[in-house]
Design an enzyme around this catalytic site. Structure first.
Site, mmCIF file in Angstrom:
data_model
loop_
_atom_site.group_PDB
_atom_site.id
_atom_site.type_symbol
_atom_site.label_atom_id
_atom_site.label_comp_id
_atom_site.label_asym_id
_atom_site.label_seq_id
_atom_site.Cartn_x
_atom_site.Cartn_y
_atom_site.Cartn_z
ATOM 1 N N LYS A 52 0.856 -1.192 0.000
ATOM 2 C CA LYS A 52 0.000 0.000 0.000
ATOM 3 C C LYS A 52 0.889 1.238 0.000
ATOM 4 C CE LYS A 52 -2.959 2.856 2.881
ATOM 5 N NZ LYS A 52 -3.918 2.981 3.977
ATOM 6 N N THR A 64 -9.595 3.025 11.885
ATOM 7 C CA THR A 64 -10.105 3.701 13.073
ATOM 8 C C THR A 64 -11.561 3.348 13.377
ATOM 9 O OG1 THR A 64 -8.657 5.496 12.392
ATOM 10 C CG2 THR A 64 -10.125 5.941 14.230
#
Lengths: 69, 259
Positions: free
Chosen positions: B102, B212
């Site tokens: 990524k 999150t």
């Protein structure tokens, strides 16, 4: 003969000059399979840990994976 | 299409789950592992950092989430240049042998928006080195097209700023990116709750990446379960094809035969 090298920004003095990466990792207590090592900005392949002799002034990075997004 | 045959394919690798989760911000690695199990995700993002030299016995992520069972997707968090990104991912490749990565090259800490010029340059450097690059990017269809043309393996536009939990802010752009892309499009960042993930999938995204929303939920493991269902629901709804929107009511019970 002693050497001084830098590992992850920390200075390590009084190490045996010419020690291999394998010996250093064992000395530090890190299992080889969970980490990667860079010496003077070049990757040290795991297969070369035993034959890579460290020299005075070498700069090493030892990394692992931590939590991240 | 039968759900069981509906696979996410990234750089030739096949995944049953369309949810990718981060491994940051959890209270413990054990909680992280439980959330992973509840989410059904097969890919986790991980960061590359220096080992703690003063405590070699410190618990490591790999002790809790087995890289042989779950695909580790190393990220470039904290990198601000292409050179930093390449250096970090070379180390990741050596540590784990992975070439699926990524890429995220950020700019201002206030909004954590990607620096798209540097992201483009980094993507090219990484692709030239043989990496399969899943790229975090702005929700700009023009840059998304350029990244695909460079050879990125997946386009990962933000839904909202990283860690904000604000949900998909620009559905029009996400939809445009989905329509034009022939590689997977994965909304990365901005999901706050289950409906946000469902919306991303209903827009036709191939997957959702979140950290999150699960890690900072009051009950992370329960939220991981919710996200698993949300992604499946959104995907199924997208495949099923929603009804057209109408301006006026249309009764569900026939009017004929009223007594």
């Amino acid at each position: 003969m002693q050497m001084t090298i830098t590992i992850n920004g920390e200075t390590y003095a009084d190490l045996q000059a010419g020690m291999s990466v394998s010996v250093l990792l064992a000395h530090l207590g890190f299992p080889e399979r969970k980490i990667a090592v860079e010496c003077n900005r070049e990757i040290v392949p795991k297969s070369s840990y035993g034959k890579t002799a460290l020299q005075d002034g070498d700069v090493l990075e030892i990394i692992t994976f931590i939590g991240g997004g | 299409m039968a759900a069981s045959k509906d696979k996410l394919i990234i750089a030739g690798r096949e995944f049953s789950s369309r949810l990718i989760i981060g491994t940051g911000k959890y209270e413990t690695y054990a909680q992280n592992a439980d959330a992973l199990a509840a989410s059904g995700a097969e890919i986790v993002t991980v960061a590359v950092r220096r080992v703690n030299l003063t405590n070699p016995d410190e618990p490591l992520l790999v002790d809790y989430i087995d890289p042989k069972k779950t695909v580790y997707l190393p990220n470039t968090a904290g990198c601000f240049t292409g050179e930093d990104a390449v250096r970090t991912l070379r180390l990741a490749r050596e540590a784990g042998g992975w070439d699926l990565v990524k890429l995220e090259v950020l700019s201002d800490p206030k909004h954590l928006y990607p620096d798209m010029e540097e992201t483009m340059r980094s993507a090219k450097l990484l692709i030239d080195e043989g990496f399969e690059v899943m790229v975090y990017c702005s929700d700009d269809p023009v840059f998304a097209r350029k990244l695909e043309d460079l050879g990125c393996a997946a386009i990962m536009p933000l839904g909202a700023p990283i860690g904000s939990g604000l949900g998909i802010q620009n559905r029009v752009n996400i939809r445009l990116i989905v329509e034009q892309s022939s590689v997977p499009v994965i909304v990365d960042a901005g999901v706050g709750t289950a409906s946000d993930a469902t919306i991303a999938m209903e827009l036709g995204c191939d997957g959702v990446l979140m950290n999150t929303a699960i890690a900072e939920a009051k009950h992370p493991i329960q939220m991981a379960t919710a996200m698993k269902h949300a992604v499946i629901a959104g995907r199924e709804a997208y495949l099923a094809g929603r009804m057209p929107r109408k301006k006026y009511a249309d009764p569900s019970s026939p009017l004929a035969g009223l007594i």
